[in-house]
Enzyme design. Structure first.
Site, short mmCIF file in Angstrom:
data_model
loop_
_atom_site.label_atom_id
_atom_site.label_comp_id
_atom_site.label_asym_id
_atom_site.label_seq_id
_atom_site.Cartn_x
_atom_site.Cartn_y
_atom_site.Cartn_z
N ALA A 11 1.28 -1.38 0.17
CA ALA A 11 -0.49 0.17 0.05
C ALA A 11 0.51 1.33 0.05
O ALA A 11 2.12 0.99 0.18
CB ALA A 11 -1.05 -0.19 1.28
N CYS A 12 -0.06 2.13 -0.89
CA CYS A 12 0.80 4.06 -0.96
C CYS A 12 1.09 3.58 1.21
O CYS A 12 0.09 4.07 1.81
CB CYS A 12 0.03 4.32 -0.90
N PRO A 13 1.94 4.68 1.21
CA PRO A 13 3.62 4.95 0.41
C PRO A 13 4.60 3.97 0.98
O PRO A 13 5.91 4.42 0.41
CB PRO A 13 3.67 6.24 1.09
N GLN A 14 4.48 2.33 0.84
CA GLN A 14 5.66 1.67 0.86
C GLN A 14 6.42 2.01 0.10
O GLN A 14 7.57 1.85 0.35
CB GLN A 14 4.18 -0.10 1.73
#
Lengths: 199, 83
Positions: A11-14
């Site tokens: 998932a963002c911001p991963q």
């Protein structure tokens, strides 16, 4: 030497954080970041470019995006210098003038507002302040469905609550989160240097 | 306590479930990693899986799927579908 970061399914911001970590480690001249959606590829590209790297191409293979980054040897230094900052845009003030989000259904609007505040608690880049006015103050009083989310947010940001509005709704002694504010302070915030988003 | 995310086929089903279970659940936007037909999901950490299923069926609530929320060593959140 080439290095590969697999950001698929994250998932963002991963994906951006993994790219940052890889760039910090250094020891390569080319970095390939694989992500499974276009917005993530754009975020990675923007981050890499902001850090002074060159994105030579973004390849689309089997529904994935391969972002090819040529690194700059000075980058590590730059990242070290900016370390406490994650690449967040300037924090905004969010002016919430109602206890529901949007116009239309009251029921849906209340759920959307609650769900929006929950989502803010999950964001890496949070706003700077929330200003609650008119029926927006109802979000911050005892018994409000959104209270727990506002209490979580208060750890990271300031919540200003219109005192006149609390008084009007007879909720002055029910305020459970945030600080009572007045029109002067609110007007100064809305006309100050920070960007304001009105809901 | 383990967290669970419950998805639904429509917003009306999600809203109905939220109304009936609201003291035990939080209404959240469906996490990006989960594909669902509906933008609202429910999050609960107050029940274990059998209790959750029991309460959903007791209230005659239709739902799509239940996901178990798992955090890995790096703090990334993953949603594991319960089959």
């Amino acid at each position: 030497m080439k290095k590969i970061v697999d950001g698929r399914g994250l998932a963002c911001p991963q994906p951006v954080i993994r790219t940052k970590n890889a760039l910090e480690e250094g020891k390569f001249s080319e970095l390939e970041v694989i992500v499974d959606n276009k917005p993530a590829s754009q975020n990675v590209q923007r981050f890499a470019e902001n850090m002074g790297n060159t994105v030579t191409e973004i390849l689309q293979k089997a529904g994935n995006y391969h972002v090819i980054i040529k690194t700059d040897s000075k980058v590590v230094e730059k990242i070290e210098k900016n370390k406490p900052k994650i690449s967040c845009p300037d924090a905004k003030i969010i002016f919430i003038s109602s206890n529901i989000l949007g116009k239309g259904s009251q029921e849906l609007g209340a759920l959307l507002m609650k769900s929006f505040l929950y989502t803010l608690t999950q964001l890496q880049c949070k706003p700077k302040k929330l200003i609650l006015m008119n029926s927006g103050v109802k979000l911050a009083v005892q018994g409000s469905e959104a209270l727990a989310n506002l209490q979580t947010l208060q750890k990271d940001l300031q919540i200003l609550v219109c005192g006149t509005c609390l008084d009007y709704f007879g909720l002055k002694d029910k305020l459970a989160v945030g600080s009572v504010s007045n029109m002067y302070e609110i007007a100064e915030n809305l006309t100050g240097p920070d960007k304001v988003l009105t809901l | 306590m383990t967290e669970y995310v419950i998805t639904f086929a429509s917003s009306h089903q999600a809203i109905k479930a939220n109304t009936r279970l609201h003291r035990f659940v939080e209404i959240i936007p469906t996490p990006r990693q989960i594909s669902s037909e509906c933008g609202f999901s429910l999050l609960t950490k107050k029940w274990d899986l059998p209790e959750l299923k029991e309460n959903l069926s007791k209230q005659q609530l239709q739902y799509a799927k239940i996901y178990i929320v798992k955090k890995d060593m790096e703090g990334n959140i993953n949603y594991e579908e319960n089959s």
